[in-house]
Design a protein around this motif. Sequence first.
Motif, short mmCIF file in Angstrom:
data_model
loop_
_atom_site.label_atom_id
_atom_site.label_comp_id
_atom_site.label_asym_id
_atom_site.label_seq_id
_atom_site.Cartn_x
_atom_site.Cartn_y
_atom_site.Cartn_z
N GLY A 279 -65.70 38.31 112.07
CA GLY A 279 -64.70 39.25 111.68
C GLY A 279 -63.24 38.76 112.46
N ASN A 280 -63.18 37.68 112.96
CA ASN A 280 -62.08 37.32 113.74
C ASN A 280 -61.78 36.03 113.71
OD1 ASN A 280 -61.29 39.74 115.32
ND2 ASN A 280 -63.55 39.59 115.83
N TYR A 281 -62.60 35.07 113.18
CA TYR A 281 -62.38 33.68 112.89
C TYR A 281 -61.00 33.72 112.08
CZ TYR A 281 -64.24 32.75 107.90
OH TYR A 281 -64.18 32.53 106.83
N GLN A 282 -60.24 32.52 111.99
CA GLN A 282 -59.02 32.50 111.31
C GLN A 282 -58.11 33.51 111.78
OE1 GLN A 282 -61.15 29.25 109.60
NE2 GLN A 282 -59.01 29.75 109.23
N ILE A 288 -63.29 36.30 103.14
CA ILE A 288 -64.72 36.36 103.44
C ILE A 288 -64.69 36.95 105.05
CG2 ILE A 288 -65.80 35.76 101.16
CD1 ILE A 288 -66.33 33.26 102.72
N ALA A 289 -63.98 37.02 105.67
CA ALA A 289 -64.06 37.53 107.08
C ALA A 289 -64.59 38.88 107.04
CB ALA A 289 -62.83 37.52 107.85
N VAL A 290 -65.63 39.07 107.91
CA VAL A 290 -66.11 40.62 107.94
C VAL A 290 -64.91 41.45 108.16
CG1 VAL A 290 -67.85 41.70 108.80
CG2 VAL A 290 -68.18 39.54 109.06
N GLN A 291 -65.07 42.67 107.50
CA GLN A 291 -63.95 43.69 107.75
C GLN A 291 -64.75 45.03 107.77
OE1 GLN A 291 -60.66 43.91 105.03
NE2 GLN A 291 -60.34 46.21 105.37
N GLU A 365 -54.56 41.37 119.29
CA GLU A 365 -55.92 41.49 119.78
C GLU A 365 -56.99 41.74 119.00
OE1 GLU A 365 -55.59 43.48 124.54
OE2 GLU A 365 -55.54 44.59 122.81
N PRO A 366 -58.12 40.94 119.22
CA PRO A 366 -59.24 41.66 117.94
C PRO A 366 -59.49 42.79 118.58
CG PRO A 366 -59.64 39.33 119.10
CD PRO A 366 -58.35 39.81 119.75
N LEU A 388 -62.32 44.95 112.82
CA LEU A 388 -63.61 45.25 112.34
C LEU A 388 -63.51 46.74 112.28
CD1 LEU A 388 -65.96 43.00 114.28
CD2 LEU A 388 -65.69 42.96 111.77
N VAL A 389 -64.34 47.22 111.25
CA VAL A 389 -64.37 48.83 111.13
C VAL A 389 -65.92 49.04 110.85
CG1 VAL A 389 -63.96 50.65 109.72
CG2 VAL A 389 -62.18 49.04 109.80
N LEU A 390 -66.52 49.78 111.99
CA LEU A 390 -67.85 50.12 111.91
C LEU A 390 -68.25 51.45 111.35
CD1 LEU A 390 -68.65 48.75 115.85
CD2 LEU A 390 -68.01 47.58 113.53
#
Length: 481
Positions: A279-282, A288-291, A365-366, A388-390
Motif C-alpha cells: 500500500g506504500n511502496y512507490q 496497483i498499489a493496495v488502496q 506519512e503512510p 490504506l482504507v480498511l
Amino acid sequence: MSQRLRPVSPIWVAGRPQHGEEEFFVSHPYDDSPVGATSWATAGQVEAAVAAATGAAAESAALPAHVRAEALEHVRRRLDEEAETTAELITAESGKPIAWARVEVDRAVSTFRWAAEEARRFTGDVQRLDTDPNAEGRMALVRRFARGPVLGITPFNFPLNLVAHKMAPAIAAGCPVVLKPAPATPLSALHLGALLSETELPAGMVSVLPVPNERAGQLVEDPRLPVVSFTGSARVGARIRRVVPEKHVVLELGGNAAALVTADYPDRDWAAERIAMFGNYQAGQSCIAVQRVFIEAGAYADMARRITDRVRALVSGDPTDPACKVGPMISAEAAERVESWIGEAVEGGAKVLCGGGPRKGASLEPTVLTDVRADARVLREEVFGPVLVLRSVRDFEAGLDAINDSRYGLQAGVFTESLPQAMRAHRELEVGGVVIGDVPSFRADQMPYGGVKASGVGREGVRSTMDDYTVERVLILPDTL
C-alpha cells in the motif's frame, strides 16, 4: 542530501543525440535539489523524429528477427552492466527508494530479455480449412504484421520499466517508436535512448523526446503515428480515445486496487505484511498499489491491528538509504493533494489508525484509515499516495461486491486458500487480473497486464503488447502447393 549533478542529457531524434533550444533541470523530489538536466524537443525536432519514424516503417517491419533480437539483447546486457548507476538515476529523478529502484532495473532487464526472446518466436499459425466442404483443398497461414510507428507516452512512477514496456515490444514487433517520457522523469528514458543508439537498428526506429504535456496533443493527433500507447490518468486516457477514435489505442489508466482477506486465511502475518508494504511502496504511486482493503468481519479487528502495526514499522525518509521503503511523492503538490483527501475523509468521520500527520514537502506519512464514508475520494478515486482504507465486509460474496463497486478494474488480490473461492473471484471480479494469496500489486513483466472499465483498454506484457502493435493478416493457399 547531496546529489551529484549529471551532465546535460541529450534527447534522441531518430537515433541521434541532439539538444533543444530550451534546457530544464530535473529535481530530486526528496529535497528539490537539481540532479540533472536535459532540453525540450523543438517543433522541428519533433517533426524530424516523426518523419524519420514514418520513413523507417517499412525497413523496420522487414528487419530479420535476429537483428531485432540482438538489439534488444544488447540493451539487456548494458542495463545489467550499469544496474547500480541506473538505479541511482531512477532514485534521483523520481525519489523512489533505492531498494525499489534496483527492483525496477532488474525488471527492465527482464523486459528486454523477454522482448528479445519473443522477437525470435513471433511467428504465424497454419489452419486447416477443410472442416467445411466448401473449403476443401485450402489452408490458411495467419501472420501478424506491424501496424506502423508507435507513439509511447509514459508516466513518472516507473521511469525506466514502463518506458521499456513501450519500446522493447515495439522493436520486437518491427515498429518504429517515438517515446514521450514524463516531464518530471525524463532521464531514465533518455538513458535507454542512449543504449539503443549503440545498436544496428535503423536510425529512424527510435526517438526519445521530452515534450511538455501541453504539446503532447500534437503528437497524439499526428496521423503518421497510427498506434498510441499511453500510461497515465483515466482523464487523459479518455480524452485520447475521444480525439483519435480512428487510431489503435492502448491505455493503461490506473485504478484503486483492492485486497480481500477471508476470515479463515491462515497466515494473517503474511497478509498484513504484504498489504502494509504494497500500500506504500512507490509512496503509493502505483496503479496497483493496495488502496482498499476489505476484511471479513470475523478477522477485521485482528487484521486491522496487524496491518496498522506493520505500516507504523515501515522506514521512510531519505530514498538513498537502503533501509528506506517509503520515499517522497513526486512533488509537494502531489503530496498536498493526498493530504487534502485525507483531511476530507477525517472531516467526514473517518478514523486515523496511523499516520495522517502534516506533510513535509513531498513526503507524506503512510496513513491507515477506517470508518471512511462510501463517497469519500480516498475510497472512490485513485489516491496515488501512501493511504490504506480498511473496511469490514460480511462475507466473501460481500467482499467481491465491494471490490467491484468501483469505476476502475485493474487488478485485485484475494487472500484465500480455497480453490472454489479463487475460481469464483476469477469469474466474478471485474478486473484485468486476480492475484490469489497476495496483493494486487504483483506483476510479472511477461504476463498480460491491463484493466477494464476506467482502467483502460488493451494489454501490456511483452507478447500482449506485440499483438496490440501488430495486425493479423490471413493468407489462403491451396494445400497442393
